[in-house]
Design a protein around this motif. Sequence first.
Motif, mmCIF file in Angstrom:
data_model
loop_
_atom_site.group_PDB
_atom_site.id
_atom_site.type_symbol
_atom_site.label_atom_id
_atom_site.label_comp_id
_atom_site.label_asym_id
_atom_site.label_seq_id
_atom_site.Cartn_x
_atom_site.Cartn_y
_atom_site.Cartn_z
ATOM 1 N N ALA A 43 -6.827 -6.243 -7.068
ATOM 2 C CA ALA A 43 -5.340 -6.221 -6.698
ATOM 3 C C ALA A 43 -4.597 -4.873 -7.154
ATOM 4 O O ALA A 43 -3.745 -4.384 -6.417
ATOM 5 C CB ALA A 43 -4.702 -7.432 -7.525
ATOM 6 N N ASP A 46 -5.770 -2.624 -4.047
ATOM 7 C CA ASP A 46 -5.112 -2.710 -3.015
ATOM 8 C C ASP A 46 -3.367 -2.408 -3.123
ATOM 9 O O ASP A 46 -2.989 -1.730 -2.015
ATOM 10 C CB ASP A 46 -5.079 -4.316 -2.519
ATOM 11 C CG ASP A 46 -6.471 -4.768 -2.404
ATOM 12 O OD1 ASP A 46 -7.282 -3.852 -1.824
ATOM 13 O OD2 ASP A 46 -6.725 -6.073 -2.568
ATOM 14 N N SER A 47 -2.940 -2.623 -4.242
ATOM 15 C CA SER A 47 -1.623 -2.206 -4.313
ATOM 16 C C SER A 47 -1.493 -0.651 -4.486
ATOM 17 O O SER A 47 -0.378 -0.145 -3.645
ATOM 18 C CB SER A 47 -0.857 -3.010 -5.646
ATOM 19 O OG SER A 47 0.412 -2.247 -5.979
ATOM 20 N N ARG A 50 -1.700 0.518 -0.831
ATOM 21 C CA ARG A 50 -0.464 0.265 -0.030
ATOM 22 C C ARG A 50 0.462 1.235 -0.328
ATOM 23 O O ARG A 50 1.203 1.772 0.499
ATOM 24 C CB ARG A 50 0.163 -1.170 -0.088
ATOM 25 C CG ARG A 50 -0.709 -2.096 0.702
ATOM 26 C CD ARG A 50 -0.159 -3.278 0.629
ATOM 27 N NE ARG A 50 0.139 -4.125 -0.657
ATOM 28 C CZ ARG A 50 -0.720 -4.698 -1.419
ATOM 29 N NH1 ARG A 50 -1.805 -4.868 -0.892
ATOM 30 N NH2 ARG A 50 -0.436 -5.091 -2.833
#
Length: 82
Positions: A43, A46-47, A50
């Motif tokens: 997580a 991915d954050s 982005r």
Amino acid sequence: MTVALVRMAHTWVHTWDMAIGAGIDSTIPPDLVEADFAASPPAFMDSARRAGVFGPAIDVDADADPQAVLLALYGRRIPGNG
């Protein structure tokens, strides 16, 4: 991931970049690789991706060593691995 671990990862990733550019040993100590895996849940990765902190993950061979796998997660293309 704590601030200290983010700074650690930032330091060793860019040290790896410079070592590759200089043509010198780019081996990251295995304990740092292990610590980064432990501190970088999917997580978070991915954050951060982005947000543009690092590029997209790079595919590596199934038998790639842990350092290559970790660097690929940070968007680093390993010389000789595509």
